[in-house]
Design a protein around this motif. Structure first.
Motif, PDB file in Angstrom:
ATOM      1  N   LYS A  74      79.877  -1.441  57.520  1.00 11.84           N
ATOM      2  CA  LYS A  74      78.268  -1.755  57.896  1.00 11.84           C
ATOM      3  C   LYS A  74      77.677  -0.937  58.751  1.00 11.84           C
ATOM      4  CE  LYS A  74      78.032  -6.098  54.800  1.00 11.84           C
ATOM      5  NZ  LYS A  74      77.246  -6.677  54.961  1.00 11.84           N
ATOM      6  N   ARG A  75      76.641  -0.293  58.205  1.00  8.46           N
ATOM      7  CA  ARG A  75      76.145   0.271  59.190  1.00  8.46           C
ATOM      8  C   ARG A  75      75.507  -0.716  60.615  1.00  8.46           C
ATOM      9  NH1 ARG A  75      73.820   5.304  60.584  1.00  8.46           N
ATOM     10  NH2 ARG A  75      71.977   4.967  61.471  1.00  8.46           N
ATOM     11  N   ARG A  76      74.449  -2.166  59.630  1.00 14.31           N
ATOM     12  CA  ARG A  76      74.477  -2.352  60.271  1.00 14.31           C
ATOM     13  C   ARG A  76      74.383  -4.248  60.220  1.00 14.31           C
ATOM     14  NH1 ARG A  76      70.395   0.942  58.648  1.00 14.31           N
ATOM     15  NH2 ARG A  76      69.819   0.072  56.676  1.00 14.31           N
ATOM     16  N   THR A  77      75.156  -4.930  60.918  1.00 15.21           N
ATOM     17  CA  THR A  77      75.773  -6.039  61.196  1.00 15.21           C
ATOM     18  C   THR A  77      74.874  -7.141  62.556  1.00 15.21           C
ATOM     19  OG1 THR A  77      78.152  -5.244  60.608  1.00 15.21           O
ATOM     20  CG2 THR A  77      77.765  -7.724  61.741  1.00 15.21           C
ATOM     21  N   LEU A  78      74.509  -7.998  62.130  1.00 15.38           N
ATOM     22  CA  LEU A  78      74.017  -9.302  62.286  1.00 15.38           C
ATOM     23  C   LEU A  78      75.016 -10.383  63.107  1.00 15.38           C
ATOM     24  CD1 LEU A  78      71.393  -9.746  59.835  1.00 15.38           C
ATOM     25  CD2 LEU A  78      70.906  -9.145  61.899  1.00 15.38           C
ATOM     26  N   TYR A  79      74.884 -10.959  65.084  1.00 18.68           N
ATOM     27  CA  TYR A  79      75.392 -11.771  65.158  1.00 18.68           C
ATOM     28  C   TYR A  79      74.094 -13.385  64.727  1.00 18.68           C
ATOM     29  CZ  TYR A  79      78.794 -10.219  67.249  1.00 18.68           C
ATOM     30  OH  TYR A  79      80.443  -9.326  67.968  1.00 18.68           O
ATOM     31  N   THR A  80      74.169 -13.676  64.056  1.00 20.35           N
ATOM     32  CA  THR A  80      73.556 -14.979  64.336  1.00 20.35           C
ATOM     33  C   THR A  80      73.505 -16.502  64.834  1.00 20.35           C
ATOM     34  OG1 THR A  80      71.974 -14.246  62.798  1.00 20.35           O
ATOM     35  CG2 THR A  80      71.328 -16.204  62.789  1.00 20.35           C
ATOM     36  N   ILE A  81      72.580 -16.491  65.590  1.00 14.82           N
ATOM     37  CA  ILE A  81      73.083 -18.445  66.153  1.00 14.82           C
ATOM     38  C   ILE A  81      72.064 -19.409  65.604  1.00 14.82           C
ATOM     39  CG2 ILE A  81      71.591 -18.220  68.462  1.00 14.82           C
ATOM     40  CD1 ILE A  81      74.384 -19.478  69.100  1.00 14.82           C
TER      41      ILE A  81
END
Length: 351
Positions: free
Chosen positions: A322-329
């Motif tokens: 993927k071009r854009r990937t999120l880390y989310t907390i």
């Protein structure tokens, strides 16, 4: 955690996060005022479900905000509110990117019906072509509480350009767009939106240097006083997330008050498995329910310091597709309201 929260995490998210600096750690100032901001693109255009909002859903959103006594502002008014000494109020902002015709034909009439202001970010190269609004329609929108923001001239993938040309091209396009908007609409935008929500720290500095008061990303999260106003988050709307119950959950979200983060960059490093370290304010939060997510994969969460609430997040596997990937907390507070923070990684090797 309810399913709607988990599914919501798969939207592109950026949290506002402190004063813009060039070093590897960012200090963030806390305060009580928050603003929930929403981003729309197309209205009633099912050809593009990832950026389309059904008209009935959009009307339900506006009706809910009105009925529940939200303070409704343009994007620049929200920035002024966050920086002011005005008392905290439940506040929301409607923004629209790209100025598609469906906004003028289907979205604007509903804003007029409910007397709600909005901010429309336009890329000047496409005005009047294809599915885009023309200058007369934009001029008419301004008469109905619509603020015009800058979205560059071409809406290009600027991070795909080499550093040798990227920053000059980016600045030149912003300034060209400012000139065109000023000539055509007799207004000079004071707010900016990054195309595709992509930027690096130098691009962010350029936006500030040009003279804008704030910039928005195309990612979800909650704005709050003391944030970095040049990477403010918005909740994106699409067919998958615009049902009324999901909208209400977004309108009720709170920001996770991150105090420090490292690294302070968004470009995917070599190895495609970056380690992110966050320090945040844990007061009033149920830290035993702390969770992390990696978009499209598994997340490894480690609490490094329970007293200062220092955590690390890392993808369990390299992120290469993927071009854009999120880390989310995410974490709930003692009243059961969810707070979250997301960091976006951009893999420029992926188109």
């Amino acid at each position: 955690m309810p399913r709607f929260h988990i599914s919501l995490l798969f939207i592109l998210i950026l949290s506002c996060s402190g004063k813009p600096v060039s070093n590897s750690t960012e200090e963030i100032v806390s305060s009580d005022k928050e603003v929930v901001c929403f981003i729309y693109h197309r209205f009633g255009d099912s050809r593009y479900p990832s950026t389309n909002t059904p008209v009935k859903d959009f009307e339900a959103h506006l009706a809910y905000l009105k009925k529940n006594n939200f303070q409704l502002l343009t994007f620049s008014e929200a920035i002024e509110y966050l920086q002011s000494d005005k008392p905290a109020r439940k506040t929301a902002v409607i923004t629209i990117d790209d100025a598609y015709k469906t906004f003028y034909e289907r979205g604007l009439p509903l804003l007029k019906k409910y007397s709600i202001p909005a901010t429309l970010f336009i890329n000047t190269k496409t005005v009047g072509g294809g599915d885009y609004m023309n200058w007369a329609q934009l001029e008419d929108a301004i008469k109905h509480k619509v603020e015009i923001g800058n979205h560059t001239h071409s809406h290009d993938f600027f991070l795909n350009q080499s550093a040798a040309t990227r920053y000059k091209t980016f600045k030149d396009e912003i300034e060209l767009s400012q000139t065109i908007i000023s000539e055509k609409l007799n207004t000079k935008p004071i707010v900016f939106s990054y195309p595709y929500g992509e930027f690096d720290t130098k691009m962010k500095d350029i936006v500030k240097e040009v003279g804008f008061i704030a910039a928005a990303a195309q990612n979800s999260g909650v704005m709050y006083s003391g944030d970095d106003l040049f990477e403010c988050p918005r909740f994106p709307m699409s067919e998958s997330y615009s049902a009324k119950d999901k909208f209400i959950e977004k309108a009720s979200m709170k920001a996770l008050r991150v105090k420090k983060r490292s690294p302070n960059d968004y470009i995917m490093p070599k190895g495609n498995q970056p380690l992110l370290t966050l320090t945040f304010d844990g007061e009033g939060l149920r830290l035993n329910q702390l969770q992390c997510f990696v978009q499209g994969g598994e997340c490894a969460l480690d609490v490094v310091d329970k007293q200062k609430v220092v955590v690390t997040l890392q993808a369990a596997k390299p992120m290469t597709k993927k071009r854009r990937t999120l880390y989310t907390i995410t974490v709930p507070d003692k009243q059961g309201i969810w707070h979250w923070y997301s960091h976006l990684w951009i893999n420029t090797a992926v188109d």
